[in-house]
Design an enzyme around this catalytic site. Structure first.
Site, PDB file in Angstrom:
ATOM      1  CD1 TRP A 102     -41.131  -5.902 -14.979  1.00  0.00           C
ATOM      2  CD2 TRP A 102     -43.243  -5.378 -14.325  1.00  0.00           C
ATOM      3  NE1 TRP A 102     -41.651  -4.405 -15.715  1.00  0.00           N
ATOM      4  CE2 TRP A 102     -42.701  -4.408 -15.418  1.00  0.00           C
ATOM      5  CE3 TRP A 102     -44.462  -5.074 -13.909  1.00  0.00           C
ATOM      6  CZ2 TRP A 102     -43.511  -3.551 -15.861  1.00  0.00           C
ATOM      7  CZ3 TRP A 102     -45.305  -4.453 -14.358  1.00  0.00           C
ATOM      8  CH2 TRP A 102     -44.906  -3.272 -15.179  1.00  0.00           C
ATOM      9  CG  ASP A 172     -43.623 -11.307 -16.291  1.00  0.00           C
ATOM     10  OD1 ASP A 172     -43.821 -11.154 -17.452  1.00  0.00           O
ATOM     11  OD2 ASP A 172     -43.903 -10.520 -15.606  1.00  0.00           O
ATOM     12  CE  LYS A 196     -43.109  -4.125 -21.546  1.00  0.00           C
ATOM     13  NZ  LYS A 196     -43.451  -4.735 -20.418  1.00  0.00           N
TER      14      LYS A 196
HETATM   15  C1  LIG Z   1     -44.223  -4.768 -19.197  1.00  0.00           C
HETATM   16  C2  LIG Z   1     -44.264  -5.728 -18.210  1.00  0.00           C
HETATM   17  C3  LIG Z   1     -45.257  -6.202 -17.241  1.00  0.00           C
HETATM   18  C4  LIG Z   1     -46.515  -5.544 -17.329  1.00  0.00           C
HETATM   19  O1  LIG Z   1     -47.546  -5.901 -18.486  1.00  0.00           O
HETATM   20  P1  LIG Z   1     -48.707  -5.069 -18.739  1.00  0.00           P
HETATM   21  O2  LIG Z   1     -49.198  -5.732 -19.898  1.00  0.00           O
HETATM   22  O3  LIG Z   1     -48.614  -3.741 -18.753  1.00  0.00           O
HETATM   23  O4  LIG Z   1     -49.553  -5.663 -17.394  1.00  0.00           O
HETATM   24  C5  LIG Z   1     -44.863  -7.398 -16.453  1.00  0.00           C
HETATM   25  N1  LIG Z   1     -43.927  -8.099 -16.708  1.00  0.00           N
HETATM   26  C6  LIG Z   1     -42.910  -7.596 -17.568  1.00  0.00           C
HETATM   27  C7  LIG Z   1     -41.693  -8.326 -17.350  1.00  0.00           C
HETATM   28  C8  LIG Z   1     -42.777  -6.610 -18.217  1.00  0.00           C
HETATM   29  O5  LIG Z   1     -41.784  -6.238 -18.788  1.00  0.00           O
END
Ligand SMILES: *Cc1c(COP(=O)(O)O)cnc(C)c1O
Length: 362
Positions: A102, A172, A196
């Protein structure tokens, strides 16, 4: 009704009580004669949900007053370009803590808007640990630092956040948001896809410190500008109403569990149980993360002695209604994703199965 034990890495398990509440309120939302899917995003039903969700973020997660709470679309991946489009420009740079898939995707986007400095990277070791303090070299001329709090695919998680040279920090937190208490004093912008730990896909939650707005480029497209969404109370355009509503119910659920302290304790316990089995059977269950201090409490990648055994494990697991345990293709093996809503009882069943499977196949 039999619910599966849902170990999916995302979208992921939601609390059963939340799903039941959604079902009960679906056709006639709180007496308005419409479902929440049908109401106006400017009407009283959604306004109440919107305000309550923000109040709960402040109350339960401790989001300080100086942070705006935004409900956006486009997923966490859209923030990969929203952030640098706002904060970078010619001659500007960002320091990245490059710890996995990511951060790699976020760097690719940031490069379109300015210079990317890799302040630390664990790529050479396939991200099997987080960089040590002495390996992190943040460029003090950076406009901000980007980090990923939990690396969903590789199973590493910052237990203590690194020192970022006093620069604004963008985090993030898509895969561990609200899994533990955090010190908001260490961050200036936090973003997370909801799917998540917070609710359904389609919602991206952003916490942005008011002081960061001074660094934002006013010339970016309207929908990219954080100011647009602050001024428009996350309804400049039609927001993901249903996802915000479910997010609100998830926050109520966290509050009812006993808040962040209780959730953090439960997560420590659940992850601790899985690591205990791995540590007691190290020849059979080999964690891919090499440094115990980097271990994630949300996603635990594990390799078995052979790929055949991994296939057998997944097959037997599926028969027991353990869903979503297959590891990401870049790591292989199995991955145990145990987000907030994953029940303790499911972890108890999994670790029992892990012990039995190791015994039968060693
Ligand atoms: C799942 C995830 C993403 C991507 O998320 P989307 O909402 O599908 O764009 C980005 N960063 C991390 C750490 C993730 O686990």
């Amino acid at each position: 009704m039999t619910r599966a034990y849902n170990f999916n890495p995302g979208p992921a398990v939601l609390p059963l009580s939340v799903l039941e509440r959604v079902r009960d309120e679906m056709v006639d939302f709180r007496g308005c004669g419409m479902s929440i899917l049908e109401v106006s995003h400017r009407g009283p039903e959604y306004m109440e949900v919107y305000k309550k969700t923000i109040d709960l973020y402040r109350e339960v997660f401790g989001v300080p007053k100086e942070f705006h709470v935004l409900f956006l679309g486009g997923g966490a991946s859209t923030q990969f370009f929203h952030v640098p489009w706002n904060l970078l420009g010619p001659g500007k740079k960002v320091s990245f803590l490059h710890t996995g898939h990511w951060s790699k995707l976020a760097m690719k986007e940031a490069k379109r808007f300015g210079e990317v400095v890799i302040a630390a990277s664990s790529e050479a070791e396939n991200y099997t640990r987080l960089p040590r303090k002495d390996e992190i070299k943040i460029d003090p001329k950076s406009t901000y630092v980007h980090l990923v709090s939990n690396n969903t695919i590789f199973g590493t998680q910052w237990q203590a956040f690194p020192d970022c040279a006093g620069l604004p920090v963008v985090a993030d937190m898509s895969s561990d948001i609200m899994s533990r208490r955090i010190d908001f004093g260490k961050f200036d912008l936090i973003f997370a896809g909801a799917q998540k730990n917070l609710g359904p896909a389609g919602l991206t939650v952003v916490f942005i410190k008011d002081s960061l707005l001074k660094l934002c480029n006013p010339e970016v497209p309207t929908m990219v500008s954080y100011k647009t969404h602050i001024d428009g109370e996350s309804a400049y355009n039609t927001p993901p109403v249903f996802a915000v509503y479910v997010n609100c119910l998830v926050l109520e659920w966290i509050k009812a569990q006993g808040g962040m302290e209780a959730v953090e304790k439960a997560n420590n316990k659940k992850a601790g149980m899985v690591y205990e089995v791995m540590d007691s059977l190290p020849k059979f269950y080999k964690g891919t993360v090499v440094d115990p201090g980097s271990r994630s409490k949300m996603n635990i990648p594990i390799r078995l002695p052979s790929e055949d055994l991994e296939k057998k494990f997944l097959k037997e697991a599926e028969a027991k209604k353990f869903i979503g345990l297959k590891g990401h293709r870049s790591v292989g093996g199995i991955r145990v994703s145990i987000y907030n809503a994953f029940p303790l009882e499911g972890v108890e069943k999994l670790v029992k199965f892990m012990r039995e499977f190791a015994k039968a196949n060693s």
